[in-house]
Scaffold this motif. Structure first.
Motif, short mmCIF file in Angstrom:
data_model
loop_
_atom_site.label_atom_id
_atom_site.label_comp_id
_atom_site.label_asym_id
_atom_site.label_seq_id
_atom_site.Cartn_x
_atom_site.Cartn_y
_atom_site.Cartn_z
N TRP A 83 1.10 -1.28 -0.04
CA TRP A 83 0.01 -0.03 0.29
C TRP A 83 0.75 1.25 -0.23
N VAL A 84 0.88 1.94 -1.20
CA VAL A 84 1.96 2.97 -1.40
C VAL A 84 1.22 3.95 -2.00
N SER A 85 1.39 5.33 -1.29
CA SER A 85 0.65 6.75 -1.64
C SER A 85 1.17 7.07 -3.19
N SER A 86 0.32 7.30 -4.04
CA SER A 86 0.34 7.81 -5.29
C SER A 86 1.06 9.23 -5.12
N TYR A 87 0.76 10.07 -4.10
CA TYR A 87 1.42 11.38 -3.73
C TYR A 87 2.88 11.32 -3.47
N THR A 88 3.29 10.42 -2.63
CA THR A 88 4.75 10.53 -2.31
C THR A 88 5.58 9.21 -2.83
N ASP A 89 4.95 8.22 -3.10
CA ASP A 89 5.70 6.94 -3.35
C ASP A 89 6.17 6.30 -2.35
N LEU A 90 5.68 6.86 -1.06
CA LEU A 90 6.04 6.21 0.18
C LEU A 90 4.88 5.23 0.86
N GLU A 91 5.40 4.28 1.73
CA GLU A 91 4.08 3.33 2.26
C GLU A 91 3.23 4.17 2.96
#
Length: 500
Positions: A83-91
């Motif tokens: 589950w990775v944020s589309s905004y930051t590429d972070l989990e």
């Protein structure tokens, strides 16, 4: 825009070497509010599309096999890798994932499931928390390593009423027809390749369900608000000072070549007309206090078979939110004072989506020259968060039913507040007003791989041939144009595409 001007735009587009066919639609009240070009790239620019849908599923399987190849023993029962944020590429932070999971479990728990089939169980986020409450649990997934990790999480001793099966979502997984009362599809639809695959999965789920069974489809990415979502993401990634043209191109690319399936709510509400056993469909925004892409831009669906979950009720009238003239707090006072049996509200502005939708519209303006950060022109707090109505119901003798079935691109939603039966009300579930029937239900995530056509380049070269006001503000790449029975371009069908 005059019809001759639209025809000129079409001719200039088809004169470009990348374009095989195209259709152009002027802005109008019943469709997109901007000049739109629907483009079929020249075949020489397209990769072979044969088998791409199957490859899409196979690549997702490979990804998750790799992701779960190494166990995470400390998080065996709360494994949220992927589950990775589309905004930051972070989990996505674990606290936000815990809320997301808790809200899904709350909706599923309200169904009181006994015999469950979960399609796409992953590493068991739902399974671990439901297994002790049910009589039987069939869990299937296309990833062998996910199932291995899941089995290991039980220390080698699977409960006797649990079965694990490796199977794709559109396979039966050995679940007999009519053998379960609940089918769960949570946060897996986005990995399907197209609407046809989704339809096969739903049909198989319906066959597996016994009388009065329920299909829960959770965490669905909404096609209706996909342009707003893409705009919000690209504004964050580009920064406040980015050139608007660059951001607009990135938004078009994200909408047109995204790798995940987005589904318009009308796909699910339309099940009642396509499948005889479907008796009631509810499309609900996600619950949650954290602002992230799951809470803001995804929805859950309940599909009840054979009969509605309870009696159907309707308000005397549906009141548009703008006519109400109050906010949730004043609405609470009105409910206490007037005690209506049912209060229905339509087109409630949604602060989760409102600012991104306003930015998406502003980016289309041909004369926007300041930094991209200037396009957020509307108050993100305007309207009422759906969570406010659910909280309101916790304080008053009402049930809050929030529907996202209207497919509004600005994310607005409808609400029915129904006085509970034990408080002298009718109870039951509301019949919401008309939904977005006829909309193009999904994108095709694999289609972007077969298109090698740059919409930013098309727009740039049209500017060399046309005045700025005649350059389309919206480009949609398609495999083929929708056609009327006579073989002409079906503009109304094209206008039904909301995901781009």
């Amino acid at each position: 825009m005059q019809s001759m001007d639209v025809e000129r735009v079409r001719r200039e587009l088809e004169d470009l070497p990348e374009v095989e066919r195209c259709g152009v639609r002027p802005p109008h009240p019943d469709g997109p509010d901007v000049l739109s070009a629907y483009v079929v790239p020249r075949r020489a620019l397209r990769a072979g599309a044969d088998g791409l849908a199957g490859r899409q599923v196979a690549e997702w399987r490979s990804l998750y096999d790799y992701l779960y190849l190494r166990p995470d023993s400390e998080k065996a029962r709360f494994d949220v890798r992927g589950w990775v944020s589309s905004y930051t590429d972070l989990e996505v932070p674990a606290t936000e994932m815990a809320e997301w999971l808790g809200r899904a479990l709350s909706r599923i728990g309200a169904l009181a499931p006994r015999r469950v089939w979960e399609i796409g169980c992953g590493t068991g986020l739902l399974l671990h928390r439901l297994i002790d409450r049910v009589e039987s649990y069939a869990a299937s997934d296309f990833s062998e390593h996910a199932l291995t990790r899941l089995a290991e999480s039980f220390d080698g001793a699977l409960p006797g009423h649990l079965s694990l099966v490796r199977a794709a979502a559109d396979e039966s997984a050995g679940v007999p027809e009519g053998s379960v009362d609940t089918v769960l599809l949570n946060s897996v639809v986005q990995y399907f390749p197209d609407a046809a695959y989704l339809e096969r999965v739903v049909e198989r789920a319906v066959r597996a369900l016994g009388p009065r069974g329920v299909l829960f489809v959770g965490d669905v990415r909404s096609a209706a608000v996909n342009p707003a979502f893409a705009t919000g993401v690209e504004l964050v990634r580009a920064g406040q000072d980015a050139e608007p043209e660059r951001v607009r191109a990135a938004v078009e690319a994200r909408c047109g070549t995204g790798v995940e399936l987005v589904v318009d709510p009308s796909y699910f509400t339309g099940l009642r007309g396509r499948m005889d056993r479907v008796a009631h469909v509810a499309v609900m925004p996600k619950r949650g206090r954290y602002r992230n892409e799951m809470t803001d831009y995804r929805y859950d669906v309940l599909v009840h078979l054979d009969e509605p979950p309870s009696a159907l009720v309707e308000p005397g009238k549906w009141t548009p939110w703008e006519e109400l003239g109050t906010g949730p707090h004043e609405l609470a006072d009105r409910l206490k004072r007037e005690r209506p049996a049912v209060l229905g509200l339509t087109a409630v502005p949604n602060p989760r989506v409102r600012a991104d939708h306003a930015a998406e519209r502003a980016l289309r303006a041909p004369d926007l020259t300041s930094g991209a950060g200037s396009v957020e022109t509307e108050d993100r707090g305007a309207g009422a968060d759906p969570e406010e109505f659910w909280r309101l119901a916790e304080e008053l003798p009402y049930d809050a039913h929030v529907s996202w079935a209207s497919s509004a691109p600005d994310g607005s939603y409808d609400v029915a507040l129904v006085r509970r039966r034990d408080e002298g009300g009718p109870g039951g579930v509301p019949v919401f007003p008309g939904t977005g029937a006829g909309l193009w239900p999904t994108n095709r995530p694999w289609q972007g791989r077969s298109q090698r056509c740059d919409t930013a380049d098309l727009r740039s070269r049209l500017r060399e041939r046309l005045p700025e006001e005649s350059v389309p503000g919206r480009f949609v790449l398609l495999e083929d144009l929708p056609e009327t029975p006579s073989g002409g371009f079906d503009g109304r069908a094209a206008d039904a595409i909301q995901w781009a």
